[in-house]
Design an enzyme around this catalytic site. Structure first.
Site, short mmCIF file in Angstrom:
data_model
loop_
_atom_site.label_atom_id
_atom_site.label_comp_id
_atom_site.label_asym_id
_atom_site.label_seq_id
_atom_site.Cartn_x
_atom_site.Cartn_y
_atom_site.Cartn_z
N ARG A 1 52.47 -21.01 6.26
CA ARG A 1 52.17 -20.69 7.74
C ARG A 1 52.46 -19.37 8.00
O ARG A 1 51.67 -18.58 8.95
CB ARG A 1 52.76 -21.58 8.61
CG ARG A 1 52.39 -21.32 10.20
CD ARG A 1 52.66 -22.52 11.12
NE ARG A 1 54.01 -23.16 10.68
CZ ARG A 1 55.38 -22.93 10.89
NH1 ARG A 1 55.71 -21.61 11.47
NH2 ARG A 1 55.91 -23.59 10.54
N TYR B 1 31.13 -18.34 26.50
CA TYR B 1 31.10 -19.28 25.69
C TYR B 1 31.60 -20.65 26.20
O TYR B 1 32.71 -20.66 26.86
CB TYR B 1 31.69 -19.02 24.28
CG TYR B 1 31.98 -20.14 23.30
CD1 TYR B 1 30.61 -20.62 22.70
CD2 TYR B 1 33.00 -20.94 23.09
CE1 TYR B 1 30.76 -21.58 21.80
CE2 TYR B 1 33.19 -21.83 21.99
CZ TYR B 1 32.00 -22.33 21.55
OH TYR B 1 31.78 -23.30 20.71
N ASP C 1 35.32 -10.77 23.24
CA ASP C 1 34.68 -11.57 22.24
C ASP C 1 33.40 -10.86 21.68
O ASP C 1 32.39 -11.05 22.28
CB ASP C 1 34.37 -12.87 23.12
CG ASP C 1 33.91 -14.03 22.03
OD1 ASP C 1 33.42 -13.65 20.82
OD2 ASP C 1 34.09 -15.20 22.34
N LYS D 1 30.80 -17.99 12.75
CA LYS D 1 29.29 -17.40 12.90
C LYS D 1 28.84 -16.22 12.11
O LYS D 1 28.65 -16.56 10.97
CB LYS D 1 29.23 -16.85 14.28
CG LYS D 1 30.05 -17.84 15.36
CD LYS D 1 29.04 -19.35 15.64
CE LYS D 1 30.23 -20.22 16.29
NZ LYS D 1 30.42 -19.87 17.60
C1 LIG Z 1 31.36 -20.34 18.44
C2 LIG Z 1 32.15 -19.41 19.58
C3 LIG Z 1 33.47 -19.36 19.82
C4 LIG Z 1 34.25 -20.54 19.21
O1 LIG Z 1 34.57 -20.58 17.86
P1 LIG Z 1 34.79 -21.68 16.90
O2 LIG Z 1 35.02 -21.03 15.61
O3 LIG Z 1 33.61 -22.63 17.19
O4 LIG Z 1 36.07 -22.47 17.52
C5 LIG Z 1 33.91 -18.58 20.53
N1 LIG Z 1 33.17 -17.59 21.37
C6 LIG Z 1 31.78 -17.38 20.80
C7 LIG Z 1 31.00 -16.41 21.68
C8 LIG Z 1 31.23 -18.31 20.30
O5 LIG Z 1 29.88 -18.39 19.80
#
Ligand SMILES: *Cc1c(COP(=O)(O)O)cnc(C)c1O
Length: 386
Positions: A48, A103, A174, A199
């Site tokens: 961890r 999001y 983000d 993504k």
């Molecule tokens: C998908 C997404 C998240 C969350 O991420 P996960 O890997 O699904 O937990 C946060 N911000 C944006 C812009 C996203 O598209």
């Protein structure tokens, strides 16, 4: 001179492994490490706290987001785990200002989890003058997405970051929709850049992960502490897969952008489409800001169809190459209905206020041949208006 995006993706954290010379980092599938004596070890105690496969991914992310200044990547088991860890910098009584098109999972965390711990969030369009109106004594964080999800709005990161930092706030961006290939928020003044590596970074729809990249030493210390203390770490195989995705990140992004540009241009000539949201279009209200802070405009497009939600449903059902699914940024094209899917967790009025409608669909344009994607779209547009 700074190397090109593709060279940097291919070579990010590519340090041949010591024992065998393995070109790619091995998967260190272990939970613990042997010690020569009590607390005498090679810097690895427990997985961890430390794992070499994870460290390779963290180094790669830091190199991509901050090629010209030292930075540290800190990885998590999902994008939401990364967001949660950043939110744990705050204490009860603190206040967040966030852009209003965010999001859905982030909104859910802020409103349904952080609120219970006494952390309040104000959502704002962040138009000129808005920051002064929503600022509070206890504001600690400005939380931005650009481009936003699902409306592809663009925020002027440099301007907002400098205003926020003048007030002593931490600026979080983000950067999931752009990827570091198209936009580097740390260079624009952000303190923390964050990704759902699920993504574009992973890019193959086969792994879930999250990451933050930070330059500030104090914030690095605090986030590393939270990574270990709260413990939402990614497993070594997930890190390996994500790093494997990074090797082609720049190549994929160029193709995503090529395809999305072609498709938006053609969509803008179709009578069935009433609204196209894409920062690369000259008609986008913040196109000039996007052009100044992004290399290109990404692979995400949102559209509204003549005939609203019914047409959107027919359109999605008729598409063959675009799969109906949550998520984005993979090699394959996807279509999503934010109203009932990714953003359903946000209260209806809040969705409407942000500019979302039941007729909106979001396309994640993949890296297939653009003519095949367009043929698919044309037949689905025809089906949508019947
Ligand atoms: C998908 C997404 C998240 C969350 O991420 P996960 O890997 O699904 O937990 C946060 N911000 C944006 C812009 C996203 O598209």
């Amino acid at each position: 001179m700074e190397k090109g995006e593709s060279t940097r993706s291919v070579h990010a954290a590519m340090d041949p492994e010591q024992v065998t010379g393995s070109v790619q980092p091995p998967i260190f599938q272990t939970s613990t490490y042997v010690q020569e004596d009590f607390s005498v070890h090679k810097g690895y105690e427990y997985a961890r706290s430390q794992n070499p496969t994870r460290e390779a991914l963290e180094k790669a992310m830091a190199e991509l987001e901050s090629p010209n200044s030292p930075a540290t990547g800190i990885c998590f088991s999902s994008g939401m785990a990364a967001i949660t860890a950043v939110s744990q910098l705050l204490s009860s009584g603190d206040h967040i200002i966030a852009c209003d098109d965010l999001y859905g999972g982030t909104v859910r965390l802020f409103d349904q989890v952080l609120a219970r711990y006494g952390i309040e969030t104000t959502y704002s369009k962040l138009s000129p003058g808005d920051l002064e109106k929503v600022a509070q004594q206890n504001t600690k964080v400005l939380w931005l997405e650009s481009p936003t999800n699902p409306l592809l709005s663009i925020h002027d990161i440099k301007k907002l970051a400098s205003q926020a930092k003048a007030r002593g706030w931490i600026v979080v961006v983000d950067n999931t929709f752009a990827s570091p290939v198209l936009q580097r928020p740390l260079d624009l003044g952000a303190d923390i850049v964050l990704h759902s590596t699920t993504k574009y970074i992973g890019g193959h729809s086969d792994v879930v992960g999250g990451c933050v990249v930070i330059r500030d030493e104090q914030l690095i210390e605090r986030l590393k502490f939270l990574q270990n203390a709260a413990g939402a770490i990614p497993g070594p195989f997930d890190c390996f897969l994500t790093l494997r995705g990074i090797r082609t990140l720049a190549l994929r992004m160029e193709r995503h952008c090529d395809n999305a540009e072609q498709i938006t241009e053609r969509l803008s000539k179709r009578a069935e489409v009433t609204r196209i949201l894409y920062p690369g279009l000259a008609s986008h209200p913040n196109h000039h800001v996007a052009a100044s802070q992004m290399r290109r405009f990404g692979g995400m497009i949102s559209i509204e169809l003549e005939g609203g939600e019914m047409a959107a449903r027919k359109f999605a059902a008729a598409l063959k190459l675009f799969l109906t699914a949550e998520s984005l940024g993979g090699v394959e094209s996807l279509i999503n209905h934010p109203w009932t899917m990714t953003h359903a967790a946000i209260p209806e009025q809040q969705r409407r206020d942000a500019g979302m409608t039941p007729g909106l669909v979001r396309l994640s344009v993949g890296i297939e041949d653009v003519e095949d994607l367009w043929t698919d779209i044309v037949q689905a547009l025809q089906a949508s208006s019947q």
